[in-house]
Design an enzyme around this catalytic site. Sequence first.
Site, PDB file in Angstrom:
ATOM      1  N   VAL A   7      91.894  32.987 100.407  1.00 14.98           N
ATOM      2  CA  VAL A   7      92.864  34.082 100.440  1.00 14.98           C
ATOM      3  C   VAL A   7      94.241  33.453 100.597  1.00 14.98           C
ATOM      4  O   VAL A   7      94.434  32.585 101.459  1.00 14.98           O
ATOM      5  CB  VAL A   7      92.588  35.036 101.626  1.00 14.98           C
ATOM      6  N   PHE A   8      95.201  33.887  99.780  1.00 12.82           N
ATOM      7  CA  PHE A   8      96.574  33.383  99.860  1.00 12.82           C
ATOM      8  C   PHE A   8      97.448  34.393 100.584  1.00 12.82           C
ATOM      9  O   PHE A   8      97.480  35.569 100.230  1.00 12.82           O
ATOM     10  CB  PHE A   8      97.133  33.121  98.456  1.00 12.82           C
ATOM     11  N   GLY A   9      98.161  33.933 101.604  1.00 12.27           N
ATOM     12  CA  GLY A   9      99.088  34.776 102.350  1.00 12.27           C
ATOM     13  C   GLY A   9     100.504  34.265 102.231  1.00 12.27           C
ATOM     14  O   GLY A   9     100.748  33.067 102.332  1.00 12.27           O
ATOM     15  N   TYR A  10     101.447  35.153 102.022  1.00 12.29           N
ATOM     16  CA  TYR A  10     102.852  34.783 101.856  1.00 12.29           C
ATOM     17  C   TYR A  10     103.762  35.573 102.787  1.00 12.29           C
ATOM     18  O   TYR A  10     104.951  35.316 102.866  1.00 12.29           O
ATOM     19  CB  TYR A  10     103.295  35.015 100.407  1.00 12.29           C
ATOM     20  N   GLY A  11     103.205  36.550 103.502  1.00 11.79           N
ATOM     21  CA  GLY A  11     103.947  37.368 104.461  1.00 11.79           C
ATOM     22  C   GLY A  11     103.183  37.365 105.766  1.00 11.79           C
ATOM     23  O   GLY A  11     102.829  36.297 106.286  1.00 11.79           O
ATOM     24  N   SER A  12     102.885  38.543 106.276  1.00 12.47           N
ATOM     25  CA  SER A  12     102.250  38.638 107.598  1.00 12.47           C
ATOM     26  C   SER A  12     100.869  37.985 107.658  1.00 12.47           C
ATOM     27  O   SER A  12     100.414  37.619 108.743  1.00 12.47           O
ATOM     28  CB  SER A  12     102.158  40.086 108.051  1.00 12.47           C
ATOM     29  N   GLU A  85      96.057  45.695 102.853  1.00 12.47           N
ATOM     30  CA  GLU A  85      97.043  45.404 101.817  1.00 12.47           C
ATOM     31  C   GLU A  85      97.241  46.526 100.801  1.00 12.47           C
ATOM     32  O   GLU A  85      98.233  46.521 100.081  1.00 12.47           O
ATOM     33  CB  GLU A  85      96.670  44.115 101.081  1.00 12.47           C
TER      34      GLU A  85
END
Length: 178
Positions: A7-12, A85
């Site tokens: 899983v790619f996260g870029y914010g919270s 999301e």
Amino acid sequence: MASERWVFGYGSLMWRPGFPFVERRGATLHGRRRAFCIYSVHHRGTYERPGLVLGLAPGGACRGAAYRVDEADWAQTYAYLLEREQPTETYIEARRFIRLDDGRRVESLCFLSDVMHAQWAGALSLERQAELIAGAKGLSGRNVDYLRDLVDHLREMRVRDAGMERLLTMVEHREAAA
């Protein structure tokens, strides 16, 4: 391994993933950039007073965090991510290749901005972003806190984003004057 779940996260998701994982790595997604480009009417704003949240807008590259999830936890993690999301379905669920900091290239679940969605804000000036973020509040709290968390966690990752830091200063000045 082809069967790995990332899983790619870029914010919270970078600082509050909310799901079990067996590995966390810094990662880069090419072809998308982090931007305050989604009107928030749920987490950081309301329909009456929208805020802004991050999205993966077309173009550029984005540094973030990648999480490898154990296969036994995947169904529960995936359901959680959809609920978190996609409350208003502003993102497109996609699988994209990302580059991990250790050099590996892996396929990852990503939530990309849907440029056709009614909540797509597009490329707003920093001034307009500051107007929308200052004073906005939703189910997950104040919009400025989300921006502050982002800037703090980017710094922890040794990622300097002058635009986000300038935006935070602008929002803090607006909120102090209100």
